[in-house]
Design a protein around this motif. Structure first.
Motif, PDB file in Angstrom:
ATOM      1  N   VAL A 106       0.860  -1.181   0.000  1.00 45.84           N
ATOM      2  CA  VAL A 106       0.000   0.000   0.000  1.00 45.84           C
ATOM      3  C   VAL A 106       0.899   1.234   0.000  1.00 45.84           C
ATOM      4  O   VAL A 106       1.601   1.486   0.989  1.00 45.84           O
ATOM      5  N   PRO A 107       0.907   2.011  -1.076  1.00 41.38           N
ATOM      6  CA  PRO A 107       1.792   3.175  -1.117  1.00 41.38           C
ATOM      7  C   PRO A 107       1.275   4.302  -0.226  1.00 41.38           C
ATOM      8  O   PRO A 107       0.126   4.734  -0.360  1.00 41.38           O
ATOM      9  N   VAL A 108       2.079   4.742   0.708  1.00 47.64           N
ATOM     10  CA  VAL A 108       1.713   5.868   1.562  1.00 47.64           C
ATOM     11  C   VAL A 108       2.904   6.800   1.705  1.00 47.64           C
ATOM     12  O   VAL A 108       4.058   6.382   1.641  1.00 47.64           O
ATOM     13  N   SER A 109       2.581   8.057   1.905  1.00 49.11           N
ATOM     14  CA  SER A 109       3.590   9.088   2.118  1.00 49.11           C
ATOM     15  C   SER A 109       3.596   9.425   3.602  1.00 49.11           C
ATOM     16  O   SER A 109       2.573   9.835   4.154  1.00 49.11           O
ATOM     17  N   VAL A 110       4.758   9.241   4.249  1.00 52.01           N
ATOM     18  CA  VAL A 110       4.842   9.368   5.702  1.00 52.01           C
ATOM     19  C   VAL A 110       5.762  10.519   6.076  1.00 52.01           C
ATOM     20  O   VAL A 110       6.868  10.656   5.534  1.00 52.01           O
ATOM     21  N   ALA A 111       5.316  11.341   7.015  1.00 53.06           N
ATOM     22  CA  ALA A 111       6.132  12.426   7.563  1.00 53.06           C
ATOM     23  C   ALA A 111       6.072  12.344   9.084  1.00 53.06           C
ATOM     24  O   ALA A 111       5.214  11.657   9.647  1.00 53.06           O
ATOM     25  N   HIS A 112       6.987  13.034   9.722  1.00 49.60           N
ATOM     26  CA  HIS A 112       6.919  13.051  11.187  1.00 49.60           C
ATOM     27  C   HIS A 112       7.357  14.401  11.737  1.00 49.60           C
ATOM     28  O   HIS A 112       7.952  15.219  11.025  1.00 49.60           O
ATOM     29  N   VAL A 113       7.023  14.612  13.010  1.00 49.12           N
ATOM     30  CA  VAL A 113       7.354  15.853  13.717  1.00 49.12           C
ATOM     31  C   VAL A 113       8.242  15.502  14.888  1.00 49.12           C
ATOM     32  O   VAL A 113       7.962  14.555  15.637  1.00 49.12           O
ATOM     33  N   GLU A 114       9.319  16.256  15.073  1.00 49.81           N
ATOM     34  CA  GLU A 114      10.235  15.991  16.181  1.00 49.81           C
ATOM     35  C   GLU A 114      10.707  17.304  16.790  1.00 49.81           C
ATOM     36  O   GLU A 114      10.317  18.391  16.368  1.00 49.81           O
ATOM     37  N   GLY A 115      11.552  17.190  17.786  1.00 48.81           N
ATOM     38  CA  GLY A 115      12.093  18.369  18.466  1.00 48.81           C
ATOM     39  C   GLY A 115      11.596  18.515  19.884  1.00 48.81           C
ATOM     40  O   GLY A 115      12.096  19.350  20.655  1.00 48.81           O
ATOM     41  N   ASP A 116      10.586  17.724  20.258  1.00 49.97           N
ATOM     42  CA  ASP A 116      10.020  17.832  21.607  1.00 49.97           C
ATOM     43  C   ASP A 116      10.887  17.192  22.669  1.00 49.97           C
ATOM     44  O   ASP A 116      10.754  17.500  23.857  1.00 49.97           O
ATOM     45  N   ASP A 117      11.787  16.283  22.269  1.00 49.34           N
ATOM     46  CA  ASP A 117      12.560  15.509  23.245  1.00 49.34           C
ATOM     47  C   ASP A 117      13.688  16.364  23.823  1.00 49.34           C
ATOM     48  O   ASP A 117      14.665  16.683  23.142  1.00 49.34           O
ATOM     49  N   LEU A 118      13.530  16.740  25.086  1.00 47.29           N
ATOM     50  CA  LEU A 118      14.533  17.574  25.783  1.00 47.29           C
ATOM     51  C   LEU A 118      15.211  16.804  26.910  1.00 47.29           C
ATOM     52  O   LEU A 118      15.731  17.402  27.851  1.00 47.29           O
ATOM     53  N   THR A 119      15.219  15.475  26.817  1.00 51.12           N
ATOM     54  CA  THR A 119      15.740  14.655  27.907  1.00 51.12           C
ATOM     55  C   THR A 119      17.179  15.003  28.242  1.00 51.12           C
ATOM     56  O   THR A 119      17.571  15.004  29.419  1.00 51.12           O
ATOM     57  N   SER A 120      17.975  15.311  27.251  1.00 49.01           N
ATOM     58  CA  SER A 120      19.389  15.606  27.503  1.00 49.01           C
ATOM     59  C   SER A 120      19.581  16.858  28.335  1.00 49.01           C
ATOM     60  O   SER A 120      20.652  17.073  28.919  1.00 49.01           O
ATOM     61  N   ARG A 121      18.553  17.708  28.423  1.00 48.34           N
ATOM     62  CA  ARG A 121      18.669  18.950  29.198  1.00 48.34           C
ATOM     63  C   ARG A 121      18.297  18.757  30.667  1.00 48.34           C
ATOM     64  O   ARG A 121      18.486  19.671  31.476  1.00 48.34           O
TER      65      ARG A 121
END
Length: 620
Positions: A106-121
């Protein structure tokens, strides 16, 4: 040109929700977008522990299994899917979806959102994640994504992001965005908007409620409904209950917009249809909330069953026998639940439960040695000694805390289907606060927000039609208005109200009002609503903070704030610290305060007789 309303649904309210919901929503009727909310404070801890075991994990595996069939269905029907199931590893889930797409053809176009991970801080944190808004989702959809996977975004962003894409809203379209945020808040917990967890559940068939959807219009107004033929109900009452869930003041702060809950208007729009209008938005705050989880230590528990006579003495004997064993344990809490009944006709209903919960930084102090010591009492303690479960090892527990970080410091990033990375800027501050500081500055904690511009925004609503909801109260004891109520728990005519004394009846608050409660870290909220008119006037005058604390003694000594939402005929109470370090710490019998509102409804006080429903019963 104006565009037709966006038809957007929900197929998950938490990690572990109904597995078949995604299939049901895709096959039950037309949709443009389907969302799934999988994240909660406890979920982040679970995913954090998954990531410790395998750095390739950290996302909601259930969602991937749901897509094995759902991917083809969504593709056939042209439905976009937006989900926060990416958790701590949205890129990993996006890659797994691409692999699944190739596997099932099934052909699908996938994107994602990141940047929320602040664990290192955050030193010593298991997870630390900023709550992002919907702008990254909007960018992914504009780039043609069929599926958008996010990490930690606000639950409502799963709806407001697609709405901004569908109507091409700008970041400054605050009223429209606020309307979508309110619709998203109604949808985010799935069947809680369609009769699930509803105070007046006996008025509807809620054995298997359908999942909700919203028809969002270009002006930000929306209709909440569900697919035809599905169970449950969508009424002004079910929508009001969800609007009050896990909220605090009248300003609902979000990364994209601040929604004014005191401007929300609900009207019936036909069977299983409730229209939301009038929502006003303000500029978002300059900071983002950050949720932080840590491993807090180790816990264990033993539940002793006490049957028959001398329950208190039996409990005291066990406590004294284990006192020496518990020396040195960081925290040991005993709770006696008097579930026993006098002259009971079954052994279970003749029994009470004595619960011991222990916590300590070391697993050795609260491990099998401690629980075994409890079991060693079996032949030398109270008569009828037995426990609810065999002794077990200590288990790790987590703690949750929240902080704020400047939004401009969080690298909110949309990763498009072609791997292009787009930085999502934080909303620009309002130019010199041209609308005046009162319009944008959040009120001090616990203070009611000053109503800002425009009398039309705050004009009283027309009375809403009542829905069948209340059953007739039992034969309560009638009394005069002075009525012998315990101090702080009366309420016939509040002092200074100028009301004439009227006959009252001793009855549970739930004979007149509904409630919905939930958790926010270590805090809890309880929303209470009733019918418009005299019932609302009485509730607003009677259920003060002092009265609330008198009815719920466990809240005494804690900070409680009250907020009025007259358009919803509702009060919202926030109770600071009642849940300790949050749900994962197991601080309280009801660790997420899910039933706190129902306890409040079960408490008795003096209610004017003329306010109670007739035997047939009608409620808000």
């Amino acid at each position: 040109m104006s565009r037709r309303p966006l038809r957007i649904g929900n197929a998950s309210g938490f990690y572990g929700d109904r597995f078949s919901a995604l299939h049901e929503m895709l096959t039950g009727g037309p949709l443009d977008v389907l969302t799934g909310d999988y994240l909660a404070e406890l979920t982040m801890l679970i995913l954090g522990r998954d990531r410790l075991k395998n750095p390739d994990l950290g996302y909601a595996k259930t969602f991937l299994r749901q897509l094995e069939e759902g991917l083809g269905l969504a593709h056939e029907r042209g439905v976009r899917i937006v989900t926060n199931a990416g958790g701590l590893h949205p890129a990993g889930l996006a890659d797994a979806i691409r692999a699944l797409s190739a596997e099932v053809g099934v052909p699908v176009s996938v994107a994602h959102v990141e940047g929320d991970d602040l664990t290192s801080r955050e030193d010593g944190a298991l997870t630390a994640n900023a709550y992002l808004g919907g702008a990254g989702i909007t960018a992914c959809l504009r780039a043609g994504a069929d599926i958008v996977v996010t990490g930690r975004v606000t639950d409502a962003a799963l709806v407001s992001g697609p709405a901004a894409w569908w109507f091409d809203w700008a970041p400054e379209d605050h009223d429209r965005l606020a309307g979508a945020v309110v619709a998203g808040h109604v949808l985010e917990c799935g069947t809680q908007a369609t009769g699930g967890n509803y105070s007046f559940f006996t008025a509807h068939d809620v054995r298997r409620p359908g999942f909700p959807l919203a028809e969002i219009s270009e002006d930000g107004s929306a209709v909440i409904t569900k697919h035809p033929g599905t169970g449950g109900a969508v009424t002004t009452g079910t929508v009001t209950a969800q609007l009050l869930y896990e909220t605090q003041g009248v300003r609902y702060l979000g990364p994209d917009v601040t929604a004014r809950l005191d401007t929300v208007r609900l009207t019936d729009d036909g069977a299983d249809r409730v229209r939301i209008t009038g929502v006003r938005g303000e500029h978002p705050p300059a900071t983002l909330k950050v949720g932080v989880t840590r491993l807090g230590g180790w816990r264990n528990e033993v539940v002793f069953v006490l049957t028959g006579l001398d329950i208190e003495a039996k409990a005291e004997l066990v406590r004294s026998q284990l006192a020496e064993t518990l020396e040195g344990v960081a925290d040991a809490a005993w709770t006696l639940a008097r579930t026993d009944h006098a002259d009971a006709d079954t052994e279970e209903t003749a029994s009470a439960l004595l619960r011991l919960v222990v916590r300590d930084p070391s697993p050795d102090r609260v491990g099998r040695a401690l629980t075994s010591a409890a079991i060693e009492l079996a032949l030398g303690s109270y008569p009828g000694f037995h426990v609810a479960a065999p002794p077990g090892p200590a288990q790790p527990y987590g703690v949750f805390a929240s902080s704020c970080v400047p939004a401009a410091e969080v690298p909110h990033t949309a990763v498009l289907p072609d791997a292009t990375r787009i930085a999502i800027p934080a909303p620009a501050p309002p130019a010199e606060l041209t609308a005046g500081p009162a319009a944008h500055a959040p009120p001090p904690p616990g203070e009611p927000a000053a109503l800002s511009a425009g009398p039309a925004v705050h004009a009283p609503l027309p009375a809403r039609p009542a829905e069948p909801a209340f059953s007739a109260p039992p034969a309560f004891e009638a009394r005069g208005s002075g009525g012998g109520a315990p101090e702080g728990v009366g309420g016939a005519a509040p002092a200074g109200s100028g009301a004439e004394p009227r006959e009252t009846v001793r009855a549970p608050l739930g004979a007149l009002a509904g409630a919905r409660s939930g958790d926010k870290g270590g805090d809890a909220n309880v929303g209470v609503w009733t019918r418009p008119g005299p019932a609302w006037d009485w509730l607003c005058a009677t259920l003060t903070v002092d009265r609330f604390q008198a009815l719920l003694p466990e809240t005494r000594g804690l900070t409680v704030h009250r907020h009025e939402l007259p358009n919803l005929h509702a009060l919202n109470f926030t109770v600071t610290g009642i849940l300790g370090d949050g749900v994962a710490s197991g601080h309280r019998f009801d660790p997420q305060a899910k039933a706190l509102g129902e306890w409040l409804r079960a408490r008795h006080l003096d209610i004017p007789v003329h306010l109670l429903p007739p035997p047939e019963g009608t409620g808000p």
